[in-house]
Design an enzyme around this catalytic site. Structure first.
Site, short mmCIF file in Angstrom:
data_model
loop_
_atom_site.label_atom_id
_atom_site.label_comp_id
_atom_site.label_asym_id
_atom_site.label_seq_id
_atom_site.Cartn_x
_atom_site.Cartn_y
_atom_site.Cartn_z
NE ARG A 65 -0.60 1.83 3.57
CZ ARG A 65 0.52 2.55 3.73
NH1 ARG A 65 1.69 1.98 3.97
NH2 ARG A 65 0.48 3.86 3.63
N GLY A 66 0.22 2.41 -0.14
CA GLY A 66 0.97 3.65 -0.31
C GLY A 66 1.14 3.84 -1.81
CB ALA A 67 0.42 6.74 -4.00
NE ARG A 115 -6.34 0.87 -1.98
CZ ARG A 115 -5.73 1.45 -0.96
NH1 ARG A 115 -4.46 1.24 -0.72
NH2 ARG A 115 -6.40 2.26 -0.16
CG ASP A 120 -3.17 7.82 -2.06
OD1 ASP A 120 -2.92 8.25 -0.92
OD2 ASP A 120 -3.03 6.63 -2.39
CG ASN A 166 -2.56 11.53 2.28
OD1 ASN A 166 -2.03 10.60 1.66
ND2 ASN A 166 -2.26 11.79 3.53
O1 MRU Z 1 -4.83 3.32 1.88
P1 MRU Z 1 -3.36 3.53 1.88
O2 MRU Z 1 -2.70 3.03 3.11
O3 MRU Z 1 -2.72 3.00 0.61
O4 MRU Z 1 -3.18 5.10 1.86
C1 MRU Z 1 -1.89 5.62 1.78
C2 MRU Z 1 -1.81 7.07 1.92
O5 MRU Z 1 -2.81 7.77 2.07
C3 MRU Z 1 -0.44 7.67 1.79
O6 MRU Z 1 -0.34 8.85 2.54
C4 MRU Z 1 -0.16 8.00 0.33
O7 MRU Z 1 -0.40 6.89 -0.50
C5 MRU Z 1 1.23 8.47 0.12
S1 MRU Z 1 2.42 7.21 0.35
C6 MRU Z 1 3.95 7.87 0.06
#
Ligand code: MRU
Length: 359
Positions: A53-55, A96, A244, A254
């Site tokens: 996870r995380g963009a 996603r 994101d 985000n």
């Molecule tokens: O649902 P997630 O855990 O994938 O959400 C992640 C976030 O909101 C992060 O802040 C975003 O992806 C940036 S990661 C460098």
């Protein structure tokens, strides 16, 4: 595979075994497990279930994933290869909706195929491998650069608040919002970091606190509704969050709860920085209201962390995974190319123009 995750990047390719390697983030901090994924359905599930996870990490996982699928396509015909490639691309893209890095990475991979209609399939597969590894390597460089720019905005000993997890675990290494802290650590500085726990999936409590403590950072976890109090106490000098998707006008999506933090920051006069690799900036989307916002299963709120359901069966539950912070609330957007300030629409346009037209 159970190993010490300190020695692993969040996302990697195991080409020999046709596998995508990821740290299973749903198990952290209790269980440190590396997953080796070989089937496209397992890669899709891993993204959907937030095992990866995380963009930026999602983008890299998708790039490696589509390479692995392409590698197994058994045909010498370019048109058949393209059809199979596109099926896999559409499938992975459906995992996603909000993080634009997923689509950005898949588009980059598709471009390799489209740019090589006369190349033999074996060679296209090699080019896809190179592109996936390049996307991964770039992510490390980009995050380090964001860290360096971010660090120029704070000083040793500062109190930093962050929301969700935009650290190493959300990228290949360094992270975005936590990168200034890690780059500062490399230079002998230290900071006091306040991590919002980040309901409902607890990325702040489980992941941000885990990786910061492992790196020796002074870390305090707070419930999301305590952010105002720590700001009022005067403990926060700056807020760094990831994102994101940034729209062309600077609105930034985000993790749910981020926009509330930005509103509080404005109230208390604390700078609110959004850390965004250019791969997260979507110039095709004008305003934040056009960013697709993922809604997730209600059980994440009612049941996930409890022994038994905590909410009356008949109560309705609303579970948006992201929110959009208005550009007016953002002090600056930190990219790998520098710090962008308002007017965002103009300055983001200029950034992308300069990238397309290097001197
Ligand atoms: O649902 P997630 O855990 O994938 O959400 C992640 C976030 O909101 C992060 O802040 C975003 O992806 C940036 S990661 C460098």
């Amino acid at each position: 595979m159970k190993q010490d995750i300190k020695y692993f990047d969040t996302v990697a390719l195991d080409d020999q075994n046709n596998a995508l390697l990821i740290i299973d983030q749903t198990q952290l901090p209790g269980n440190k497990e590396i997953l080796s994924l070989t089937k496209i359905e397992d890669i899709w599930q891993a993204i959907y279930l937030l095992k990866v996870r995380g963009a930026p990490a999602i983008g890299v996982a998708a790039a490696i994933g589509i390479y692995l699928v392409a590698k197994q396509i058994a045909t010498d015909s370019y048109s058949e290869f393209l059809i199979e490639f596109r099926k896999a691309k559409e499938y992975l893209a459906s995992s996603r909706p909000t993080a634009v890095n997923l689509f950005w990475a898949l588009e980059r991979m598709e471009k390799v195929v489209l740019d090589n209609p006369d190349t033999d399939i074996k060679q296209i597969k090699n080019l896809l491998r190179e592109e996936a590894l390049l996307i991964r390597e770039e992510d490390i460089r980009v995050c380090k650069s964001i860290g360096e720019y971010g660090l120029s905005l704070i000083k040793d000993g500062d109190g930093i608040l962050t929301h969700c997890n935009a650290g190493s675990l959300a990228t290949v290494k360094y992270g975005t919002a936590l990168a200034p802290i890690y780059v500062g650590l490399e230079q002998g500085m230290n900071f006091k970091v306040y991590a919002d726990e980040t309901r409902p999936l607890l990325q702040g409590a489980r992941l941000t606190a885990y990786e910061l403590v492992e790196h020796g950072v002074d870390t305090t976890v707070i419930c999301d509704n305590m952010a105002s109090q720590v700001m009022k106490n005067g403990w926060i000098n700056a807020i760094f969050v990831g994102c994101d998707r940034v729209a062309a006008n600077g609105d930034a999506a985000n993790k749910i709860g981020t926009s509330g933090v930005a509103i509080l920051a404005k109230h208390y006069g604390i700078p609110f920085y959004v850390c965004a690799p250019t791969s997260t900036i979507d110039m095709n989307i004008k305003h934040g209201e056009d960013i697709p916002i993922e809604e997730r299963p209600s059980e994440e709120i009612s049941e996930m962390w409890y022994k038994q359901r905590m909410i009356h069966q008949n109560a309705k539950i609303y579970n948006p995974a992201f929110d959009v912070t208005d550009y007016e609330l953002i002090t600056a957007i930190i990219t790998e190319y520098g710090i962008i300030r308002a007017p965002y629409e103009e300055n983001l346009k200029k950034l992308f123009f300069d990238l397309r037209n290097p001197f």
